[in-house]
Motif scaffolding. Structure first.
Motif, PDB file in Angstrom:
ATOM      1  N   LEU A 117      -4.266  16.102   0.635  1.00 46.90           N
ATOM      2  CA  LEU A 117      -3.966  14.924   0.157  1.00 46.90           C
ATOM      3  C   LEU A 117      -5.106  14.570  -1.115  1.00 46.90           C
ATOM      4  O   LEU A 117      -6.049  15.106  -1.120  1.00 46.90           O
ATOM      5  CB  LEU A 117      -4.415  13.705   1.260  1.00 46.90           C
ATOM      6  CG  LEU A 117      -3.667  13.808   2.748  1.00 46.90           C
ATOM      7  CD1 LEU A 117      -4.265  12.886   3.474  1.00 46.90           C
ATOM      8  CD2 LEU A 117      -2.302  13.694   2.498  1.00 46.90           C
ATOM      9  N   GLY A 118      -4.578  13.505  -1.857  1.00 45.44           N
ATOM     10  CA  GLY A 118      -5.544  13.143  -2.813  1.00 45.44           C
ATOM     11  C   GLY A 118      -6.640  12.101  -2.297  1.00 45.44           C
ATOM     12  O   GLY A 118      -6.731  12.003  -1.126  1.00 45.44           O
ATOM     13  N   PRO A 119      -7.574  12.185  -3.175  1.00 49.91           N
ATOM     14  CA  PRO A 119      -8.868  11.480  -2.773  1.00 49.91           C
ATOM     15  C   PRO A 119      -8.881   9.919  -2.197  1.00 49.91           C
ATOM     16  O   PRO A 119      -9.271   9.671  -1.191  1.00 49.91           O
ATOM     17  CB  PRO A 119      -9.643  11.462  -3.935  1.00 49.91           C
ATOM     18  CG  PRO A 119      -8.973  11.579  -5.054  1.00 49.91           C
ATOM     19  CD  PRO A 119      -7.627  12.536  -4.580  1.00 49.91           C
ATOM     20  N   VAL A 120      -7.887   9.220  -2.699  1.00 50.61           N
ATOM     21  CA  VAL A 120      -7.677   7.941  -2.214  1.00 50.61           C
ATOM     22  C   VAL A 120      -6.773   8.009  -0.786  1.00 50.61           C
ATOM     23  O   VAL A 120      -6.959   7.179  -0.033  1.00 50.61           O
ATOM     24  CB  VAL A 120      -6.923   6.955  -3.447  1.00 50.61           C
ATOM     25  CG1 VAL A 120      -6.847   5.509  -2.744  1.00 50.61           C
ATOM     26  CG2 VAL A 120      -7.760   6.815  -4.686  1.00 50.61           C
ATOM     27  N   ALA A 121      -5.892   8.702  -0.876  1.00 46.24           N
ATOM     28  CA  ALA A 121      -5.069   8.748   0.242  1.00 46.24           C
ATOM     29  C   ALA A 121      -5.929   9.478   1.479  1.00 46.24           C
ATOM     30  O   ALA A 121      -5.854   8.730   2.660  1.00 46.24           O
ATOM     31  CB  ALA A 121      -3.846   9.749   0.184  1.00 46.24           C
ATOM     32  N   GLY A 170       0.990  -1.235   0.118  1.00 50.94           N
ATOM     33  CA  GLY A 170       0.154  -0.137   0.146  1.00 50.94           C
ATOM     34  C   GLY A 170       0.868   1.216   0.012  1.00 50.94           C
ATOM     35  O   GLY A 170       0.288   2.500   0.235  1.00 50.94           O
ATOM     36  N   ILE A 171       2.151   1.088  -0.185  1.00 44.52           N
ATOM     37  CA  ILE A 171       3.023   2.230   0.058  1.00 44.52           C
ATOM     38  C   ILE A 171       3.401   3.232  -0.891  1.00 44.52           C
ATOM     39  O   ILE A 171       3.260   4.513  -0.618  1.00 44.52           O
ATOM     40  CB  ILE A 171       4.551   1.788   0.165  1.00 44.52           C
ATOM     41  CG1 ILE A 171       5.315   2.840   0.811  1.00 44.52           C
ATOM     42  CG2 ILE A 171       5.008   1.260  -0.982  1.00 44.52           C
ATOM     43  CD1 ILE A 171       4.911   3.236   2.351  1.00 44.52           C
ATOM     44  N   ARG A 172       2.268   2.997  -2.448  1.00 42.74           N
ATOM     45  CA  ARG A 172       2.185   4.011  -3.178  1.00 42.74           C
ATOM     46  C   ARG A 172       1.057   4.923  -2.856  1.00 42.74           C
ATOM     47  O   ARG A 172       0.864   5.952  -3.756  1.00 42.74           O
ATOM     48  CB  ARG A 172       2.103   3.415  -4.461  1.00 42.74           C
ATOM     49  CG  ARG A 172       3.369   2.407  -4.952  1.00 42.74           C
ATOM     50  CD  ARG A 172       4.342   3.653  -5.525  1.00 42.74           C
ATOM     51  NE  ARG A 172       3.850   4.208  -6.578  1.00 42.74           N
ATOM     52  CZ  ARG A 172       3.820   3.729  -7.912  1.00 42.74           C
ATOM     53  NH1 ARG A 172       4.273   2.662  -8.316  1.00 42.74           N
ATOM     54  NH2 ARG A 172       3.570   4.567  -8.852  1.00 42.74           N
ATOM     55  N   ILE A 173       0.514   4.789  -1.896  1.00 46.16           N
ATOM     56  CA  ILE A 173      -0.464   5.784  -1.464  1.00 46.16           C
ATOM     57  C   ILE A 173       0.056   7.168  -1.000  1.00 46.16           C
ATOM     58  O   ILE A 173      -0.208   8.283  -1.443  1.00 46.16           O
ATOM     59  CB  ILE A 173      -1.223   5.538  -0.167  1.00 46.16           C
ATOM     60  CG1 ILE A 173      -2.411   6.123   0.156  1.00 46.16           C
ATOM     61  CG2 ILE A 173      -0.213   5.500   1.247  1.00 46.16           C
ATOM     62  CD1 ILE A 173      -3.468   5.729  -0.709  1.00 46.16           C
ATOM     63  N   ALA A 174       1.767   7.049  -0.962  1.00 46.07           N
ATOM     64  CA  ALA A 174       2.250   8.180  -0.806  1.00 46.07           C
ATOM     65  C   ALA A 174       2.444   9.087  -2.231  1.00 46.07           C
ATOM     66  O   ALA A 174       2.718  10.127  -2.011  1.00 46.07           O
ATOM     67  CB  ALA A 174       3.660   7.818  -0.510  1.00 46.07           C
ATOM     68  N   ASP A 175       2.070   8.563  -3.221  1.00 41.97           N
ATOM     69  CA  ASP A 175       1.917   9.342  -4.373  1.00 41.97           C
ATOM     70  C   ASP A 175       0.676  10.639  -4.570  1.00 41.97           C
ATOM     71  O   ASP A 175       0.948  11.329  -5.130  1.00 41.97           O
ATOM     72  CB  ASP A 175       1.489   8.410  -5.564  1.00 41.97           C
ATOM     73  CG  ASP A 175       2.432   7.415  -5.986  1.00 41.97           C
ATOM     74  OD1 ASP A 175       3.582   7.329  -5.349  1.00 41.97           O
ATOM     75  OD2 ASP A 175       2.286   6.534  -6.971  1.00 41.97           O
ATOM     76  N   GLU A 176      -0.069  10.247  -3.428  1.00 42.39           N
ATOM     77  CA  GLU A 176      -1.248  11.087  -3.236  1.00 42.39           C
ATOM     78  C   GLU A 176      -0.883  11.866  -2.013  1.00 42.39           C
ATOM     79  O   GLU A 176      -1.788  12.671  -1.313  1.00 42.39           O
ATOM     80  CB  GLU A 176      -2.609  10.595  -3.107  1.00 42.39           C
ATOM     81  CG  GLU A 176      -3.247  10.323  -4.680  1.00 42.39           C
ATOM     82  CD  GLU A 176      -4.813   9.792  -4.559  1.00 42.39           C
ATOM     83  OE1 GLU A 176      -5.163   9.888  -5.680  1.00 42.39           O
ATOM     84  OE2 GLU A 176      -5.334   9.413  -3.552  1.00 42.39           O
ATOM     85  N   VAL A 177       0.382  11.913  -1.292  1.00 51.66           N
ATOM     86  CA  VAL A 177       0.519  12.669  -0.030  1.00 51.66           C
ATOM     87  C   VAL A 177       1.818  13.617  -0.561  1.00 51.66           C
ATOM     88  O   VAL A 177       3.096  13.375   0.060  1.00 51.66           O
ATOM     89  CB  VAL A 177       0.971  11.609   1.062  1.00 51.66           C
ATOM     90  CG1 VAL A 177       1.288  12.261   2.409  1.00 51.66           C
ATOM     91  CG2 VAL A 177       0.014  10.426   1.314  1.00 51.66           C
ATOM     92  N   PRO A 178       1.433  14.664  -0.915  1.00 49.47           N
ATOM     93  CA  PRO A 178       2.385  15.794  -1.261  1.00 49.47           C
ATOM     94  C   PRO A 178       3.116  16.382   0.228  1.00 49.47           C
ATOM     95  O   PRO A 178       2.495  15.939   1.313  1.00 49.47           O
ATOM     96  CB  PRO A 178       1.731  16.923  -1.880  1.00 49.47           C
ATOM     97  CG  PRO A 178       0.358  16.712  -1.364  1.00 49.47           C
ATOM     98  CD  PRO A 178       0.120  15.424  -1.174  1.00 49.47           C
TER      99      PRO A 178
END
Length: 359
Positions: free
Chosen positions: A246-250, A233-241
């Motif tokens: 945060l992005g919607p999925v994050a 699940g670590i690519r959740i960081a793609d939506e964590v600037p």
């Protein structure tokens, strides 16, 4: 004075492990002995120390594809039920010796059938091995509970069969379902009838997502496979600037406290991040994501739960509060009944950390 936050103290801490692959944690000497028993001739070396180094170096290529190729050898020597039982027994013993008090260890039983073993017999061998190892560890004064997660391989078409096995054996030590294998090109809702079977039976599930693929894979795991936890699940960081919203999925993963089964060393090995220092585990933890720390494949990564926690703590400046928090999060996310969870929390985990803080 609290105990120093080093490997020796972390080894004494009661730990919870949610993401560990049975075929990724064999002892090198066991690989050699099982290969000899089975007539398996493809190992790169017959020296245990050199073999352990070979696995780590081969897995350390920065490529998930190359990383997964190392499993040809471990799976190759696990084609007999007695071999599976031995590997599962040693897994429980090794985790207990590392201070793990509860573990969920996963395996794709379909990978154990190439030599003619019926898939049900493969599952029973896993469960028998975990039970024997846990009993031996407990008798030796290092009590552990090990639950089995059964994986279906994304690229194969045995999802419904594996889901049925999870239901059949869930009162015998199987605690949930997983999807493993290549994320890209094999979405987690590819076999909706398998997901429907799990839904009807109320089966727990964790889904590999957000390792090699990004946000879309995570969304599909949540919406398509109804994942309760995210394997990696670590690519959740793609939506964590670094700054900004945060992005919607994050935001959803944060709001719903979806547990992330993070395996930092493995993520570096497979090229998700260039180094442990660049890994977003600490940033996600600080923001309140439900981060847990895991090994993934102890043989290929050359790690233990202790070493993973110690390395993350050293590189990212964690203290005992952080280590206890990720441990309690893992226990809260575990697929076990509430009575057992409460007992572990109040009688094992919290007293263990209190003792370390007391020095």
């Amino acid at each position: 004075m609290p105990a120093p936050l080093d490997a020796d103290s972390i080894r004494r801490a009661p730990k919870v492990l949610l993401h560990d692959h049975l075929d990724g944690g064999l002892r090198p000497q066991t690989v050699i002995e099982l290969a000899d028993e089975a007539g398996y001739r493809d190992l790169p070396t017959g020296d245990a120390a050199k073999l352990g180094t070979w696995f780590q170096e081969a897995a350390d290529s920065g490529s998930l594809v190359r990383y997964l190729e190392t499993f040809a050898h471990t799976v190759g020597v696990m084609q007999r039920p007695e071999a599976v039982r031995r590997v599962a027994r040693e897994c429980a013993l090794d985790l207990a010796a590392d201070g793990v008090v509860y573990a969920e260890v996963r395996m794709a039983p379909e990978l154990l059938t190439a030599g003619g073993t019926p898939i049900e017999e493969a599952v029973e061998a896993i469960l028998d091995g975990f039970a024997a190892g846990s009993a031996a560890a407990t008798a030796a004064g290092t009590p552990i509970t090990v639950g089995a997660l059964l994986c279906a391989m994304r690229q194969n078409d045995r999802w419904e069969e594996v889901a049925g096995l999870v239901v059949r054996y869930r009162d015998a030590g199987v605690v949930g379902f997983d999807l493993a294998g290549p994320e890209i090109g094999f979405p987690p809702d590819r076999h909706p009838e398998a997901i429907a079977l799990l839904d009807r039976a109320g089966v727990h599930r964790t889904i590999h997502a957000g390792e090699a693929a990004g946000i879309d894979s995570i969304r599909a795991a949540l919406d398509g496979a109804h994942a309760e936890r995210l394997g990696h699940g670590i690519r959740i960081a793609d939506e964590v600037p670094g700054d900004g919203p945060l992005g919607p999925v994050a935001q959803r993963v944060l709001d719903e406290a979806v547990p992330l089964e993070v395996a930092p060393s493995s993520n570096v090995q497979t090229g998700a991040y260039p180094s442990l220092a660049a890994h977003p585990i600490a940033r996600l933890h600080a923001l309140g994501f439900t981060v847990t720390v895991n090994t993934d494949n102890r043989l290929m990564s050359g790690v233990s739960v202790t070493s993973e926690v110690a390395d993350v703590a050293a590189v990212h400046g964690w203290g005992w509060d952080d280590v206890q928090t990720v441990t309690e999060r893992a226990l809260a996310a575990a697929f076990l009944d509430d009575a057992a969870r409460t007992r572990l929390l109040t009688e094992v985990v919290r007293p263990g950390f209190d003792a370390l803080r007391a020095g």
